[in-house]
Scaffold this motif. Structure first.
Motif, short mmCIF file in Angstrom:
data_model
loop_
_atom_site.label_atom_id
_atom_site.label_comp_id
_atom_site.label_asym_id
_atom_site.label_seq_id
_atom_site.Cartn_x
_atom_site.Cartn_y
_atom_site.Cartn_z
N LYS A 192 0.83 -1.21 0.00
CA LYS A 192 0.00 0.00 0.00
C LYS A 192 0.86 1.25 0.00
CE LYS A 192 -3.75 2.54 0.82
NZ LYS A 192 -4.86 2.69 -0.14
N LEU A 193 2.02 1.22 0.68
CA LEU A 193 2.83 2.41 0.86
C LEU A 193 3.71 2.72 -0.35
CD1 LEU A 193 3.86 2.09 4.61
CD2 LEU A 193 2.02 3.44 3.60
N ALA A 194 3.78 1.85 -1.32
CA ALA A 194 4.55 2.14 -2.52
C ALA A 194 3.73 3.08 -3.42
CB ALA A 194 4.87 0.85 -3.27
N ASN A 195 4.36 4.14 -3.92
CA ASN A 195 3.68 5.11 -4.79
C ASN A 195 3.09 4.38 -5.99
OD1 ASN A 195 3.00 7.14 -6.64
ND2 ASN A 195 4.68 8.45 -6.01
N PHE B 82 -1.38 -7.25 -5.30
CA PHE B 82 -1.46 -6.30 -4.19
C PHE B 82 -1.58 -7.06 -2.88
CE2 PHE B 82 -4.37 -3.56 -1.53
CZ PHE B 82 -3.39 -2.68 -1.13
N VAL B 83 -0.67 -6.76 -1.94
CA VAL B 83 -0.72 -7.45 -0.66
C VAL B 83 -1.19 -6.53 0.47
CG1 VAL B 83 0.91 -9.27 -1.25
CG2 VAL B 83 1.77 -7.10 -0.38
N GLY B 84 -1.57 -5.32 0.13
CA GLY B 84 -2.33 -4.44 1.02
C GLY B 84 -1.83 -4.26 2.41
N LYS B 85 -0.54 -4.09 2.57
CA LYS B 85 0.02 -4.00 3.92
C LYS B 85 0.26 -2.54 4.28
CE LYS B 85 3.38 -6.61 6.63
NZ LYS B 85 4.30 -5.63 7.21
#
Length: 246
Positions: free
Chosen positions: A36-39, A54-57
């Protein structure tokens, strides 16, 4: 060609802070497993036929547990033989990114990997806020601490009693615990007017900076969104002269 996974740091947010090596493997990737935190703009650098997982962390909302993420990376390496597998992580893989766990998981299963460091938010975000983490005559060192650990839990891995010198302290993932963190520091002897700042969504167009003291920063930062970092130290006072991104 043998299987190889690239555990890749995406940097703190600003896409131009992505390293050249990271940009290259992303453009070559057949599979990208991303946080999630990757642009999200970084994903636009990939090939048209690249598969995205997507692993949504993100802090406070691990929709995919770390153990499952490890297995997803491993299974991708098995399934997509002779392909480029990129595990894209916000910031740097080894700075509270649990990249070490992912690397060990792959090593134990015979999967080759490379680590591509990313610029950590612990130094980049203060820089974009105009706050040097070290400065001659003020502090010669800084430390990076997880803010995700509750300061008043019975057994803490954080040596809170060593935080009384003038070293700059950067707390990552600590916004939800900011009241506990500041209270702990004051209870140990840090003066109430000790400078600190909170930087939300640092290095991006949505960056917001709030400056205060240990006594009032919790109230001042209460409406800031995550991700955010907390900076505690006299270097915060340099912001008025050094700020440039605002």
């Amino acid at each position: 060609m043998e299987n190889r996974v690239y555990l890749t740091g995406a940097g703190p947010g600003d896409i131009e802070l992505l390293t050249l090596k990271a940009a290259r493997v992303i453009s070559e990737a057949d599979v990208i497993i991303y946080d999630k935190l990757a642009n999200p703009e970084i994903l636009e650098m990939a090939k048209k036929d690249c598969q995205f997982i997507f692993v949504g962390k993100e802090s406070g909302n691990h929709s995919v547990p770390q153990e499952e993420i490890n297995e997803i990376i491993y299974q991708s390496a098995l399934k997509y033989s002779n392909k480029v597998i990129v595990r894209l992580k916000g910031g740097d893989p080894f700075v509270f990114g649990r990249g070490g766990e992912e690397a060990i998981y792959l090593h134990q299963r015979g999967i080759k990997f490379e680590i591509i460091p990313g610029i950590s938010s612990s130094v980049a975000v203060p820089a974009y806020a105009g706050i040097p983490v070290t400065h001659r005559g003020i502090t010669t060192s800084f430390r990076v601490v997880t803010g995700h650990e509750t300061p008043n839990k019975k057994i803490s891995q954080i040596e809170w009693q060593t935080f009384l010198n003038d070293e700059t302290i950067v707390f990552l993932m600590g916004l939800h615990n900011i009241g506990l963190i500041t209270s702990k520091l004051m209870s140990l002897g840090k003066r109430k007017d000790y400078p600190c700042a909170v930087v939300s969504k640092g290095t991006t167009k949505e960056q917001k900076v709030v400056v205060g003291t240990l006594e009032d920063i919790t109230q001042k930062a209460k409406d800031l969104p995550t991700p955010a970092i907390i900076i505690v130290g006299e270097v915060v006072n340099l912001r008025e002269q050094v700020k440039w991104f605002d």
